[in-house]
Design a protein around this motif. Structure first.
Motif, PDB file in Angstrom:
ATOM      1  N   LEU A   1      70.019  11.208 -93.526  1.00  0.00           N
ATOM      2  CA  LEU A   1      71.349  11.815 -93.754  1.00  0.00           C
ATOM      3  C   LEU A   1      72.586  11.816 -93.488  1.00  0.00           C
ATOM      4  O   LEU A   1      73.607  11.713 -92.941  1.00  0.00           O
ATOM      5  CB  LEU A   1      71.371  12.685 -95.300  1.00  0.00           C
ATOM      6  N   GLU A   2      71.865  12.360 -92.398  1.00  0.00           N
ATOM      7  CA  GLU A   2      72.715  13.445 -91.677  1.00  0.00           C
ATOM      8  C   GLU A   2      73.000  12.339 -90.411  1.00  0.00           C
ATOM      9  O   GLU A   2      74.466  12.272 -89.760  1.00  0.00           O
ATOM     10  CB  GLU A   2      71.705  14.310 -90.328  1.00  0.00           C
ATOM     11  N   LYS A   3      72.335  11.024 -90.756  1.00  0.00           N
ATOM     12  CA  LYS A   3      72.756  10.346 -89.554  1.00  0.00           C
ATOM     13  C   LYS A   3      74.410   9.616 -90.242  1.00  0.00           C
ATOM     14  O   LYS A   3      75.106   8.914 -89.545  1.00  0.00           O
ATOM     15  CB  LYS A   3      71.738   9.232 -89.194  1.00  0.00           C
ATOM     16  N   MET A   4      74.468   9.394 -91.918  1.00  0.00           N
ATOM     17  CA  MET A   4      75.485   9.360 -92.501  1.00  0.00           C
ATOM     18  C   MET A   4      76.537  10.056 -92.706  1.00  0.00           C
ATOM     19  O   MET A   4      77.384  10.061 -93.157  1.00  0.00           O
ATOM     20  CB  MET A   4      75.079   8.973 -93.771  1.00  0.00           C
ATOM     21  N   ASP A   5      75.958  11.106 -91.197  1.00  0.00           N
ATOM     22  CA  ASP A   5      77.430  11.702 -91.247  1.00  0.00           C
ATOM     23  C   ASP A   5      77.529  13.019 -92.729  1.00  0.00           C
ATOM     24  O   ASP A   5      77.845  13.489 -93.518  1.00  0.00           O
ATOM     25  CB  ASP A   5      78.756  11.564 -91.360  1.00  0.00           C
ATOM     26  N   CYS A   6      76.215  13.144 -92.566  1.00  0.00           N
ATOM     27  CA  CYS A   6      76.536  14.067 -94.119  1.00  0.00           C
ATOM     28  C   CYS A   6      75.219  14.845 -93.745  1.00  0.00           C
ATOM     29  O   CYS A   6      74.183  15.907 -93.229  1.00  0.00           O
ATOM     30  CB  CYS A   6      74.759  13.376 -95.253  1.00  0.00           C
TER      31      CYS A   6
ATOM     32  N   ASP B   1      80.126   5.472 -99.778  1.00  0.00           N
ATOM     33  CA  ASP B   1      79.545   6.070 -99.309  1.00  0.00           C
ATOM     34  C   ASP B   1      78.280   7.018-100.034  1.00  0.00           C
ATOM     35  O   ASP B   1      77.543   7.188 -99.826  1.00  0.00           O
ATOM     36  CB  ASP B   1      80.658   7.549 -97.959  1.00  0.00           C
ATOM     37  N   VAL B   2      78.772   7.453-101.122  1.00  0.00           N
ATOM     38  CA  VAL B   2      77.833   8.091-101.855  1.00  0.00           C
ATOM     39  C   VAL B   2      77.188   7.184-102.385  1.00  0.00           C
ATOM     40  O   VAL B   2      75.870   6.644-102.585  1.00  0.00           O
ATOM     41  CB  VAL B   2      78.649   8.487-103.332  1.00  0.00           C
TER      42      VAL B   2
ATOM     43  N   ALA C   1      74.641   6.467-100.034  1.00  0.00           N
ATOM     44  CA  ALA C   1      73.598   7.481 -99.878  1.00  0.00           C
ATOM     45  C   ALA C   1      72.680   7.898-101.018  1.00  0.00           C
ATOM     46  O   ALA C   1      71.304   8.121-100.705  1.00  0.00           O
ATOM     47  CB  ALA C   1      74.338   8.872 -99.691  1.00  0.00           C
ATOM     48  N   LEU C   2      72.782   7.056-102.014  1.00  0.00           N
ATOM     49  CA  LEU C   2      71.961   7.585-103.408  1.00  0.00           C
ATOM     50  C   LEU C   2      70.666   7.520-102.830  1.00  0.00           C
ATOM     51  O   LEU C   2      70.160   8.107-103.678  1.00  0.00           O
ATOM     52  CB  LEU C   2      73.000   6.523-105.080  1.00  0.00           C
ATOM     53  N   PRO C   3      70.034   5.993-102.664  1.00  0.00           N
ATOM     54  CA  PRO C   3      67.961   5.962-102.770  1.00  0.00           C
ATOM     55  C   PRO C   3      67.687   7.375-101.960  1.00  0.00           C
ATOM     56  O   PRO C   3      66.933   7.500-102.815  1.00  0.00           O
ATOM     57  CB  PRO C   3      68.065   4.409-101.525  1.00  0.00           C
ATOM     58  N   LEU C   4      68.135   8.205-100.631  1.00  0.00           N
ATOM     59  CA  LEU C   4      68.499   8.576 -99.950  1.00  0.00           C
ATOM     60  C   LEU C   4      68.398  10.679-101.149  1.00  0.00           C
ATOM     61  O   LEU C   4      67.104  11.058-101.009  1.00  0.00           O
ATOM     62  CB  LEU C   4      68.730   9.187 -98.870  1.00  0.00           C
ATOM     63  N   LEU C   5      68.993  10.281-101.687  1.00  0.00           N
ATOM     64  CA  LEU C   5      69.345  11.457-102.343  1.00  0.00           C
ATOM     65  C   LEU C   5      68.783  11.952-103.843  1.00  0.00           C
ATOM     66  O   LEU C   5      68.172  12.602-104.230  1.00  0.00           O
ATOM     67  CB  LEU C   5      70.925  10.810-103.191  1.00  0.00           C
ATOM     68  N   LYS C   6      68.281  10.555-104.163  1.00  0.00           N
ATOM     69  CA  LYS C   6      67.431  11.001-105.489  1.00  0.00           C
ATOM     70  C   LYS C   6      66.615  11.505-105.243  1.00  0.00           C
ATOM     71  O   LYS C   6      65.018  11.558-106.427  1.00  0.00           O
ATOM     72  CB  LYS C   6      67.229   9.341-106.392  1.00  0.00           C
ATOM     73  N   GLN C   7      65.567  10.752-103.806  1.00  0.00           N
ATOM     74  CA  GLN C   7      64.266  11.153-103.457  1.00  0.00           C
ATOM     75  C   GLN C   7      64.316  13.089-103.053  1.00  0.00           C
ATOM     76  O   GLN C   7      63.973  13.987-102.914  1.00  0.00           O
ATOM     77  CB  GLN C   7      63.812  10.416-102.087  1.00  0.00           C
TER      78      GLN C   7
ATOM     79  N   LEU D   1      82.766  10.285-107.803  1.00  0.00           N
ATOM     80  CA  LEU D   1      82.241  10.527-109.438  1.00  0.00           C
ATOM     81  C   LEU D   1      81.326  10.140-110.167  1.00  0.00           C
ATOM     82  O   LEU D   1      80.073  10.655-110.551  1.00  0.00           O
ATOM     83  CB  LEU D   1      83.693  11.692-109.968  1.00  0.00           C
ATOM     84  N   LYS D   2      82.003   8.595-110.494  1.00  0.00           N
ATOM     85  CA  LYS D   2      80.953   8.322-110.863  1.00  0.00           C
ATOM     86  C   LYS D   2      79.611   7.858-110.514  1.00  0.00           C
ATOM     87  O   LYS D   2      78.651   7.639-110.909  1.00  0.00           O
ATOM     88  CB  LYS D   2      81.677   7.053-110.899  1.00  0.00           C
ATOM     89  N   ALA D   3      79.985   7.672-109.126  1.00  0.00           N
ATOM     90  CA  ALA D   3      78.251   7.154-108.483  1.00  0.00           C
ATOM     91  C   ALA D   3      77.594   8.263-108.294  1.00  0.00           C
ATOM     92  O   ALA D   3      76.522   8.038-108.445  1.00  0.00           O
ATOM     93  CB  ALA D   3      78.440   6.991-106.861  1.00  0.00           C
TER      94      ALA D   3
END
Length: 236
Positions: A106-111, A133-134, A137-143, A161-163
């Motif tokens: 996520l940090e690589k994606m500037d998160c 960008d959301v 990032a979803l595959p990572l956030l879901k984990q 927001l929908k994402a």
């Protein structure tokens, strides 16, 4: 970015084994350290037994990020489901997730990904954020099963927001921040798909109106508080 909300910190006691946890513990500012082993971790505090026999109760917030990660990892070891008796292998629901690796990606994606004192996560999409960008990032956030809060950059739109509604399976996810963003009243209504949403911060979002916030309260039964102005929050 603004967004500081109140949330309850669960006080769960994790008794941890002696001996295996001996390490050098460093302060958050890096200016001091102590040698010792973790005796137990209680809520937002860790008890450390030093080499000279002293027992120190230290708030997690005073420790380095590496030490906080260590404590959280030890807690997970104590809460991992038992192995299947016939195969000796971990049960499917006990599948391990390398959250440190997820945070690094996520940090690589500037998160920015921060660990809260109760072990939940805050993810902040920073200045390089672009709409879409959301979704990336979803595959990572879901984990991140303990994801609690997401902060969007001021370029965020209703599409973002929908994402976020794709994260509806994360039970701790209850706080969305989109300060000074481009989101609209219609975007707030998209968030009704999040079953545990409690807080929304849209301070400085010029396309959000008070009638729109009232409509969001009507559409989202779990919603408790929406911040539209710096000095005021709108409650249900």
């Amino acid at each position: 970015m603004f967004a500081r909300t109140a949330f309850a910190t669960s006080l769960i006691v994790f008794l941890l084994s002696l001996g295996a946890n001996a390490r050098t513990w460093k302060s958050a500012d890096g200016k001091s350290s102590v040698e010792g082993e973790m005796v137990e971790s209680v809520g937002a505090t860790v008890k450390i037994k030093t080499d000279d026999g002293r027992e120190l109760n230290i708030p997690l917030s005073k420790l380095s990020q590496a030490d906080r990660d260590f404590v959280l990892a030890e807690r997970k070891k104590k809460t991992t489901p038992a192995a299947n008796a016939s195969t000796g292998k971990p049960m499917a629901e006990a599948k391990q997730v390398d959250e440190a690796a997820i945070r690094a990606e996520l940090e690589k994606m500037d998160c920015e990904c921060r660990v809260n004192l109760d072990g939940t996560y805050l993810v902040n999409f920073q200045e390089k954020f672009q709409t879409g960008d959301v979704v990336k990032a979803l595959p990572l956030l879901k984990q991140l099963k303990a994801l609690h809060e997401i902060q969007l950059d001021d370029k965020a739109t209703d599409e973002d927001l929908k994402a976020l509604t794709e994260l509806k399976g994360l039970k701790d996810f209850n706080n969305v921040v989109a300060t000074s963003s481009q989101v609209t009243d219609a975007g707030l209504l998209e968030l009704k798909a999040l079953p545990n949403l409690k807080y929304i911060n849209v301070i400085g979002a010029k396309k959000i109106t008070e009638p729109g916030i009232r409509a969001a309260f009507n559409a989202i039964p779990t919603l408790e508080l929406v911040h539209l102005k710096l000095d005021d929050g709108i409650k249900r």
